[in-house]
Design a protein around this motif. Sequence first.
Motif, short mmCIF file in Angstrom:
data_model
loop_
_atom_site.label_atom_id
_atom_site.label_comp_id
_atom_site.label_asym_id
_atom_site.label_seq_id
_atom_site.Cartn_x
_atom_site.Cartn_y
_atom_site.Cartn_z
N ALA A 54 -68.84 26.55 -47.34
CA ALA A 54 -69.87 27.29 -48.06
C ALA A 54 -70.84 27.95 -47.08
O ALA A 54 -71.24 29.11 -47.28
CB ALA A 54 -70.62 26.37 -49.01
N LEU A 55 -71.22 27.24 -46.02
CA LEU A 55 -72.11 27.84 -45.01
C LEU A 55 -71.43 28.98 -44.27
O LEU A 55 -72.08 29.99 -43.95
CB LEU A 55 -72.58 26.77 -44.03
CG LEU A 55 -73.64 25.82 -44.56
CD1 LEU A 55 -73.93 24.73 -43.52
CD2 LEU A 55 -74.91 26.57 -44.89
N ALA A 56 -70.14 28.86 -44.01
CA ALA A 56 -69.41 29.95 -43.35
C ALA A 56 -69.36 31.19 -44.24
O ALA A 56 -69.51 32.32 -43.76
CB ALA A 56 -68.01 29.49 -43.00
N VAL A 57 -69.17 30.98 -45.54
CA VAL A 57 -69.16 32.11 -46.48
C VAL A 57 -70.54 32.76 -46.54
O VAL A 57 -70.66 33.99 -46.55
CB VAL A 57 -68.70 31.64 -47.88
CG1 VAL A 57 -68.95 32.71 -48.93
CG2 VAL A 57 -67.24 31.25 -47.85
N LYS B 214 -72.78 32.79 -44.15
CA LYS B 214 -72.98 33.49 -42.89
C LYS B 214 -72.25 34.83 -42.90
O LYS B 214 -72.79 35.84 -42.45
CB LYS B 214 -72.48 32.63 -41.73
CG LYS B 214 -72.68 33.26 -40.38
CD LYS B 214 -72.16 32.38 -39.27
CE LYS B 214 -72.32 33.08 -37.93
NZ LYS B 214 -71.77 32.28 -36.83
N ALA B 215 -71.04 34.85 -43.41
CA ALA B 215 -70.29 36.11 -43.50
C ALA B 215 -70.98 37.10 -44.44
O ALA B 215 -71.05 38.30 -44.14
CB ALA B 215 -68.87 35.83 -43.97
N VAL C 186 -74.36 42.03 -45.21
CA VAL C 186 -75.62 42.64 -45.67
C VAL C 186 -76.36 43.29 -44.51
O VAL C 186 -76.87 44.42 -44.64
CB VAL C 186 -76.50 41.59 -46.38
CG1 VAL C 186 -77.91 42.11 -46.60
CG2 VAL C 186 -75.88 41.18 -47.70
N ALA C 187 -76.40 42.64 -43.36
CA ALA C 187 -77.07 43.21 -42.20
C ALA C 187 -76.38 44.49 -41.74
O ALA C 187 -77.04 45.49 -41.40
CB ALA C 187 -77.11 42.20 -41.06
#
Length: 79
Positions: free
Chosen positions: A13-16, A18-19, A24-25
């Motif tokens: 979930a954290l990897a998703v 981060k992606a 967005v950036a």
Amino acid sequence: MRLIGAFLTLCVALAVLKAAATVVALVVVAAVILSAITRPMETAGCLLLFALLGAIGQYPMAGLLVAGGLAALGVGRRT
């Protein structure tokens, strides 16, 4: 075993997340570049406004002095 499964689920979930934040950036950077190409003066003004707001947040007195100076220049230029 159950704890390891929960930990791995949280890692995925954290990897998703981060992606998603990376995407967005990249979209924001692409939008700024596109707007700088199509409307350079408006983009420069918007970026200057963001920089001024950051300066006011970080250094309130100096930021307000710069904002007051820009406002005085704007009023003086109109007349």
